[in-house]
Design a protein around this motif. Structure first.
Motif, PDB file in Angstrom:
ATOM      1  N   LEU A 321       6.485   6.177  -4.977  1.00 42.85           N
ATOM      2  CA  LEU A 321       5.931   7.468  -4.566  1.00 42.85           C
ATOM      3  C   LEU A 321       4.472   7.333  -4.154  1.00 42.85           C
ATOM      4  N   LEU A 322       3.676   6.629  -4.952  1.00 44.82           N
ATOM      5  CA  LEU A 322       2.246   6.501  -4.654  1.00 44.82           C
ATOM      6  C   LEU A 322       2.019   5.713  -3.358  1.00 44.82           C
ATOM      7  N   ILE A 323       2.815   4.670  -3.145  1.00 45.58           N
ATOM      8  CA  ILE A 323       2.657   3.888  -1.903  1.00 45.58           C
ATOM      9  C   ILE A 323       3.015   4.733  -0.685  1.00 45.58           C
ATOM     10  N   ALA A 324       4.135   5.447  -0.762  1.00 42.25           N
ATOM     11  CA  ALA A 324       4.546   6.292   0.369  1.00 42.25           C
ATOM     12  C   ALA A 324       3.514   7.389   0.624  1.00 42.25           C
ATOM     13  N   ALA A 325       2.987   7.985  -0.460  1.00 47.44           N
ATOM     14  CA  ALA A 325       1.999   9.051  -0.297  1.00 47.44           C
ATOM     15  C   ALA A 325       0.711   8.524   0.324  1.00 47.44           C
ATOM     16  N   LEU A 327       0.365   5.843   2.269  1.00 42.05           N
ATOM     17  CA  LEU A 327       0.612   5.521   3.679  1.00 42.05           C
ATOM     18  C   LEU A 327       0.696   6.789   4.523  1.00 42.05           C
ATOM     19  N   LEU A 328       1.267   7.839   3.957  1.00 36.54           N
ATOM     20  CA  LEU A 328       1.356   9.102   4.687  1.00 36.54           C
ATOM     21  C   LEU A 328      -0.024   9.641   5.035  1.00 36.54           C
ATOM     22  N   ALA A 342       4.598  16.810   3.289  1.00 32.79           N
ATOM     23  CA  ALA A 342       4.069  16.638   1.934  1.00 32.79           C
ATOM     24  C   ALA A 342       2.553  16.459   1.988  1.00 32.79           C
ATOM     25  N   SER A 343       1.918  16.692   0.850  1.00 30.19           N
ATOM     26  CA  SER A 343       0.477  16.495   0.702  1.00 30.19           C
ATOM     27  C   SER A 343       0.221  16.104  -0.742  1.00 30.19           C
ATOM     28  N   PRO A 344      -0.954  15.580  -1.079  1.00 28.60           N
ATOM     29  CA  PRO A 344      -1.208  15.151  -2.464  1.00 28.60           C
ATOM     30  C   PRO A 344      -0.945  16.237  -3.498  1.00 28.60           C
ATOM     31  N   THR A 374       8.570  12.468   4.910  1.00 24.86           N
ATOM     32  CA  THR A 374       7.386  12.937   5.642  1.00 24.86           C
ATOM     33  C   THR A 374       6.686  11.781   6.341  1.00 24.86           C
ATOM     34  N   LEU A 375       6.638  10.619   5.669  1.00 27.06           N
ATOM     35  CA  LEU A 375       6.021   9.443   6.299  1.00 27.06           C
ATOM     36  C   LEU A 375       6.767   9.051   7.561  1.00 27.06           C
TER      37      LEU A 375
END
Length: 386
Positions: A321-325, A327-328, A342-344, A374-375
Motif C-alpha cells: 500500500l505504501l509503495i503504491a501510494a 508512486l501515485l 486516492a490521496s494520502p 488509481t496509480l
C-alpha cells in the motif's frame, strides 16, 4: 501581461494615522489580501500607490514580494507609468476594496477597458453616472495611466483615473447580485475584522480528489475563521495534530485499530487545518513541513495497522500500500488528477469501516487495491497527456 494597481492612500475611519490598507484582515493586512486576489488572477506585477510609507506597509510589501510577484510602491501616476510594463493591462483596485476571487478573475478575463459598477448608495463609492457608482475595480489599458500622468500632479490619482476611463468609453459591468454580499469598500477596522476571517478562509484552495474536497476541505473552512479570530498560532494546531497522531499510533499498537484509525483521521484534519493556517499567514517553512507531515501521519498509522495484524501478511499488505501510494503521488500531477482518485488522507477513511468490522487485513488489501487502481489510471492519464 496583467499588472495590478492597488491604491493605499486613505486613513482608516476609526484609527487616526493608520492606513486602511494595513488594517488586519483575516490574519493578513487588507492590502496583502488584495494582492493575493490579483496574483491568483494572473498578475505578475503589482504597483502600490501610497501616500506615505509606514512600518506596517513596509512589512506588507515584503510579504507580498515573497509570493513571487514584482512589487513596487509609487506616489504619483508618473512613477506608476515608469514602473509598469508598456504592454500591461492593469487591474485597478480602489482603496479599501474587499471582494472575492471570482469577481477579480471575471474582470481580468474582460477583453477591453471595463469598470465594475453598482447601484449601491455608499459614501465610499464614486459616482460614474446618474444610476451607477464605481465598485472599486477596473481593468484598463496602460495608456489610461499615461493619460493621468500627463495631467497636473495635484489631481487625485484614483479619481482622475476613473474619470479618464469613463470618458474613454470603458464598458460598465454591473456587479452581480449574488456576488454583491462579498464585495464592498470598507475602511473601518472592526468591520474589516468581522468580514476578514470568513473571506480569507474562502481563499483556501478546493482540492480535486474526493476525500480532500468533500470531507476535509469543508471542515477546514469551517474551522479557520474562529481560529484566526482568536489568533491561534499555526504551531499550536500542528502540535495538536502531531500529538493526536502519536496517540493514534499508540492506540493501534495496543490492539484497538479502529479507535486508533479514527483518531488518526482527526490528526489528519488537524494537519490540514495547520497547513491552511500556514498558507494564509505566508509561513512558507510550515507549509512545506505540512506537505510531508500529513502524508507521513497517514503512512505511520497504516504501517502500525499492518504490524499489529497477522504477520507477515499484514506487513506485506502495508508495504505494498505504501509503495503504491508513494508512486501515485509522484505520478499524479495536479492537471491530470480525477475526482475519484486516492490521496494520502483517503486511505485511513477507506480502512476505517473495515477496521470497525474487525478485518484489518481486508482493510489493508482494499486500500492497497484502491492505490494500485488509481496509480494505473494516473499512468494512463500521463501517457494520454504528456
Amino acid at each position: 501581461m496583467l499588472a495590478g494597481l492597488i491604491f493605499a492612500t486613505e486613513d482608516a475611519d476609526d484609527r487616526a494615522g493608520v492606513l486602511a490598507a494595513t488594517l488586519p484582515f483575516g490574519g493578513l493586512t487588507l492590502i496583502e489580501f488584495q494582492a493575493r486576489l490579483l496574483a491568483s488572477a494572473g498578475a505578475s506585477q503589482i504597483i502600490l500607490v501610497v501616500a506615505r510609507m509606514t512600518p506596517e506597509l513596509l512589512g506588507a510589501i515584503s510579504r507580498i514580494g515573497r509570493r513571487g510577484v514584482a512589487v513596487d510602491a509609487v506616489r504619483t501616476a508618473i512613477e506608476a507609468v515608469e514602473k509598469l510594463h508598456p504592454l500591461a493591462r492593469v487591474l485597478v483596485v480602489a482603496d479599501g476594496v474587499v471582494t472575492t476571487g471570482d469577481v477579480v478573475q471575471s474582470l481580468a478575463a474582460a477583453g477591453q477597458d471595463t469598470l465594475l459598477v453598482t447601484d449601491q448608495d455608499d459614501r465610499h463609492y464614486e459616482r460614474v453616472g446618474a444610476n451607477a457608482a464605481w465598485a472599486g475595480l477596473a481593468l484598463l489599458d496602460g495608456n489610461r495611466i499615461a493619460e493621468v500622468a500627463a495631467m497636473p500632479r495635484d489631481y487625485d490619482f484614483q479619481s482622475t483615473l476613473l474619470r479618464a476611463a469613463a470618458q474613454a468609453g470603458a464598458d460598465q459591468v454591473r456587479l452581480d447580485s449574488h456576488m454583491a454580499p462579498g464585495h464592498g469598500i470598507e475602511r473601518n477596522a472592526q468591520a474589516l475584522a468581522r468580514r476578514g476571517n470568513g473571506t480569507v478562509a474562502a481563499l483556501v484552495a478546493r482540492p480535486l480528489r474526493w476525500a480532500d474536497r468533500f470531507l476535509f476541505s469543508p471542515l477546514v473552512r469551517l474551522a479557520l475563521p474562529p481560529l484566526m479570530t482568536r489568533a491561534v498560532p499555526t504551531m499550536a494546531a500542528l502540535a495538536l495534530a502531531l500529538a493526536l497522531a502519536i496517540a493514534a499510533v499508540a492506540t493501534i499498537a495496543l490492539g484497538h485499530p479502529a479507535i486508533g484509525m479514527a483518531v488518526a483521521c482527526v490528526a489528519l484534519l488537524g494537519g490540514k487545518i495547520g497547513a491552511s493556517l500556514a498558507w494564509v499567514r505566508d509561513e512558507g517553512p510550515l507549509v512545506r513541513f505540512t506537505d510531508y507531515a500529513v502524508p507521513a501521519m497517514a503512512a505511520l498509522a497504516v504501517s502500525v495497522v499492518g504490524y499489529a495484524a497477522d504477520r507477515p501478511a499484514g506487513l506485506i499488505l502495508a508495504v505494498v500500500l505504501l509503495i503504491a501510494a508513494a508512486l501515485l503521488e509522484r505520478a499524479a500531477p495536479a492537471e491530470h488528477q480525477r475526482r475519484l482518485w486516492a490521496s494520502p488522507v483517503a486511505y485511513p477513511l477507506v480502512m476505517l469501516p473495515l477496521l470497525i468490522a474487525g478485518q484489518p487485513l481486508v482493510a489493508l488489501a482494499s486500500a492497497g487495491l484502491y492505490a494500485a487502481v488509481t496509480l494505473a489510471a494516473a499512468i494512463e492519464a500521463f501517457r494520454e497527456k504528456p
